[in-house]
Design a protein around this motif. Structure first.
Motif, PDB file in Angstrom:
ATOM      1  N   ARG A  87     -19.568  -5.510  32.287  1.00 34.59           N
ATOM      2  CA  ARG A  87     -18.228  -5.350  31.700  1.00 34.59           C
ATOM      3  C   ARG A  87     -18.006  -6.450  30.656  1.00 34.59           C
ATOM      4  NH1 ARG A  87     -14.314  -2.214  34.279  1.00 34.59           N
ATOM      5  NH2 ARG A  87     -15.027  -1.151  36.166  1.00 34.59           N
ATOM      6  N   GLY A 142     -16.904  -6.147  27.520  1.00 33.66           N
ATOM      7  CA  GLY A 142     -15.622  -5.993  26.826  1.00 33.66           C
ATOM      8  C   GLY A 142     -14.453  -6.502  27.650  1.00 33.66           C
ATOM      9  N   ASP A 143     -14.454  -6.200  28.961  1.00 37.69           N
ATOM     10  CA  ASP A 143     -13.372  -6.682  29.830  1.00 37.69           C
ATOM     11  C   ASP A 143     -13.358  -8.205  29.912  1.00 37.69           C
ATOM     12  OD1 ASP A 143     -12.436  -4.168  30.384  1.00 37.69           O
ATOM     13  OD2 ASP A 143     -13.654  -3.907  32.180  1.00 37.69           O
ATOM     14  N   GLU A 192     -12.010  -9.618  26.572  1.00 42.10           N
ATOM     15  CA  GLU A 192     -10.580  -9.348  26.415  1.00 42.10           C
ATOM     16  C   GLU A 192      -9.749 -10.216  27.359  1.00 42.10           C
ATOM     17  OE1 GLU A 192      -7.545  -5.529  26.122  1.00 42.10           O
ATOM     18  OE2 GLU A 192      -9.526  -5.284  27.006  1.00 42.10           O
ATOM     19  N   TYR A 193     -10.239 -10.456  28.565  1.00 37.69           N
ATOM     20  CA  TYR A 193      -9.513 -11.305  29.512  1.00 37.69           C
ATOM     21  C   TYR A 193      -9.377 -12.724  28.974  1.00 37.69           C
ATOM     22  CZ  TYR A 193      -8.670 -14.224  33.594  1.00 37.69           C
ATOM     23  OH  TYR A 193      -8.172 -15.169  34.460  1.00 37.69           O
ATOM     24  N   ASN A 215     -22.460  -3.476  26.452  1.00 37.16           N
ATOM     25  CA  ASN A 215     -21.390  -3.208  27.406  1.00 37.16           C
ATOM     26  C   ASN A 215     -21.545  -1.779  27.930  1.00 37.16           C
ATOM     27  OD1 ASN A 215     -18.668  -3.856  28.536  1.00 37.16           O
ATOM     28  ND2 ASN A 215     -18.097  -2.088  27.309  1.00 37.16           N
ATOM     29  N   GLY A 246     -16.105  -0.282  31.576  1.00 30.91           N
ATOM     30  CA  GLY A 246     -14.832  -0.896  31.260  1.00 30.91           C
ATOM     31  C   GLY A 246     -14.458  -0.765  29.793  1.00 30.91           C
ATOM     32  N   GLU A 247     -13.699  -1.748  29.297  1.00 30.78           N
ATOM     33  CA  GLU A 247     -13.199  -1.737  27.919  1.00 30.78           C
ATOM     34  C   GLU A 247     -14.365  -1.770  26.934  1.00 30.78           C
ATOM     35  OE1 GLU A 247     -10.425  -1.468  25.021  1.00 30.78           O
ATOM     36  OE2 GLU A 247      -9.944  -1.572  27.162  1.00 30.78           O
ATOM     37  N   SER A 248     -14.202  -1.038  25.840  1.00 23.74           N
ATOM     38  CA  SER A 248     -15.257  -1.007  24.834  1.00 23.74           C
ATOM     39  C   SER A 248     -15.374  -2.363  24.159  1.00 23.74           C
ATOM     40  CB  SER A 248     -14.975   0.079  23.796  1.00 23.74           C
ATOM     41  OG  SER A 248     -13.839  -0.253  23.026  1.00 23.74           O
ATOM     42  N   ALA A 276     -13.295  -2.689  20.870  1.00 20.34           N
ATOM     43  CA  ALA A 276     -11.873  -3.002  21.050  1.00 20.34           C
ATOM     44  C   ALA A 276     -11.662  -4.470  21.397  1.00 20.34           C
ATOM     45  CB  ALA A 276     -11.279  -2.105  22.135  1.00 20.34           C
ATOM     46  N   ALA A 277     -12.528  -5.019  22.269  1.00 21.44           N
ATOM     47  CA  ALA A 277     -12.401  -6.440  22.626  1.00 21.44           C
ATOM     48  C   ALA A 277     -12.656  -7.334  21.421  1.00 21.44           C
ATOM     49  CB  ALA A 277     -13.376  -6.773  23.756  1.00 21.44           C
TER      50      ALA A 277
END
Length: 508
Positions: free
Chosen positions: A298, A300-301, A304-305, A326, A329-331, A334-335
């Motif tokens: 993950r 991207g996650d 982003e976090y 990745n 989870g998030e792409s 996007a992150a």
């Protein structure tokens, strides 16, 4: 890899944050209240009117006095008006202290199972995560970054949030006193101003003494009478010069400005966010903390976090050690877009080869949570392979009582064993086992799907998956009470009758 790390340290140096800064300055606070143009015009008009009035009055009343005396009286009155103006403008000394937090560098380390692979092109014949462990434990990355930043190390894999492993504070540095503007050149300039002021004061005293003891008694000597005016002017100039020298750097004592004592220009930084050289650094077992156990990546996650957590803060960048893309989870796009929006740079460091390592693994396993003795149930394992196309392997299903030690195989029971042909690279194929538990079994049991891999499999950690199945002998009993055979009652009764785990009793 060393070239990348050196470039990384050089780039992060550009975002260095400085230590605590303290600055003292003088300011007329009343000026901030004069916000309109007519305020200034009115102030200038009143000051000019008062000066003109004073000059006119003294010229009228001092006709019989000598010119030197008249000019001296006018000068003293104007100086008094200037003092009143200073009092009105409210001259204050302001001390501003700016505390800038140390910039932080976040280091993300991928601990998914693929980081446990060993690349065929790697001459050291160690797995991928071992390179990261060696760099963090023995390399210069952390120490180099600590010269400019606080360093925080995280691991990430299948969890939404990365897990913090250790935090390393910035290395303490000595400041040379220049943060508050003090250095040898500044002190020398202040001393020159004070010396000039004292010299003017000495000349003023001599002029006044000459006037008091000689020129004042000689009424016919107009030239000597000018000593009064020169003495007053020089005294005022001396006070102004000495005052300017002291007010520019009030942290210097008067004896420092006279040269009697010397100020301490070297002070250790007192910023609490800068690490003490004697600070005990965390003792981290990197090999254990970065063990590759995750089934997903993950990335991207994780990015982003950290971006969300640090937005608006003094973050210098995010360093990522990873061997792949990745996959959950998030792409990543996007992150990265969010990080770019907050101007947080990302520094990816690729680990491993661009060629897929040979590996056979159990991707996932499906098993029911509860069954009854005598009821058949299925356990399904999903197998994925790279580099072993058209190869056959042995897959076995093992059961054991739940709760015993992982390395204790004395109570293992091989329920079933089969030969399985692996698919093409990256293809995931299911293998099913049908189990009929014995009537005497009850309680929780662990079922393990395990592969006997080929000799050149690069990661033995992912060759098995386990799940817990509870074999229950008692069904849940439900008492259904209703006032009559209503439609709701009939629906609920039929629903409970169809559930084999429930025994229903009805009271109407």
């Amino acid at each position: 890899m060393n070239t990348l790390l050196n470039s990384l340290r050089n780039n992060l140096d550009l975002t260095n944050m400085f230590a605590q800064v303290q600055q003292t300055r003088l300011q007329f606070t009343r000026i901030h209240a004069l916000t309109e143009a007519w305020h200034w015009l009115l102030l200038v008009f009143i000051c000019a009117l008062l000066v003109a009035y004073v000059v006119w009055m003294y010229r009228r009343d001092a006709i019989e006095l000598r010119k030197s005396t008249a000019f001296t009286l006018i000068l003293l009155r104007v100086a008094a008006l200037v003092g009143i103006l200073f009092f009105y403008l409210n001259l204050e000394r302001l001390t501003e202290e700016t505390i800038v937090k140390n910039s932080r560098v976040h280091v993300l380390v991928d601990t998914s199972q693929s980081m446990g692979l060993r690349d065929d092109s790697d001459q050291t014949q160690v797995n991928r995560i071992a390179h990261v462990v060696q760099e963090l434990a023995e390399g210069e990355t952390i120490q180099g970054l600590r010269e400019k930043h606080d360093v925080l190390v995280y691991r990430f894999s299948e969890d939404v949030r990365p897990t913090e492993i250790a935090a390393f504070p910035r290395v303490a540095r000595e400041s040379t006193g220049q943060a508050n503007g003090l250095n040898a050149e500044v002190v020398a300039n202040v001393r020159k101003l004070v010396q000039i002021g004292l010299a003017l004061l000495a000349v003023a005293i001599l002029s006044l003494l000459y006037y008091l003891f000689r020129a004042r008694h000689n009424q016919q000597n107009e030239t000597g009478a000018w000593s009064l005016l020169s003495g007053v002017v020089l005294a005022i100039a001396a006070v102004v010069v000495v005052g300017v020298g002291n007010l520019r750097h009030p942290e210097l004592s008067f004896t420092d400005t006279l040269g009697i004592t010397s100020p301490d220009l070297t002070q250790v930084s007192t910023n609490p966010d800068v690490a003490n050289p004697e600070f005990d650094l965390p003792d981290v077992d990197w090999a254990s903390a970065l063990s590759p156990r995750g089934t997903k990546t993950r990335l991207g996650d994780a990015i982003e976090y950290l971006v969300t957590k640090e937005r608006g803060g003094p973050i210098a960048g995010i360093v990522v050690y990873t061997d792949g893309r990745n996959n959950s989870g998030e792409s990543l796009e996007a992150a990265a877009r969010v990080a770019r929006g907050f101007q947080i740079p990302l520094y990816p460091i690729g680990i491993g080869s661009d060629k897929q390592a040979k590996n056979v693994r159990i991707v996932d396993m499906e098993a029911p949570q509860r069954v009854y003795p005598g009821d058949n149930f299925k356990i399904t394992g999903y197998i994925q392979a790279f580099g072993f196309e058209n190869t056959s392997v042995t897959v076995e299903l093992i059961s054991r009582p739940a709760g015993i030690a992982v390395d204790d195989e004395s109570q293992n029971t091989v329920e079933e064993q089969t030969q399985w042909d692996l698919g093409s690279d990256g293809q995931t194929r299911p293998v099913e086992f049908e189990i009929n538990p014995d009537d005497s079994l009850e309680g929780k049991r662990d079922y393990i799907v395990r592969i006997q891999p080929p000799k050149d499999d690069n990661n033995p950690r992912d060759n098995q998956k386990s799940g817990t199945v509870e074999i229950v002998t008692r069904r849940n009993r439900v008492l259904l009470i209703a006032g009559g055979p209503t439609r709701e009652y009939r629906f609920l009764r039929n629903l409970l009758y169809r559930d084999r785990e429930i025994q229903v009793d009805v009271f109407l």
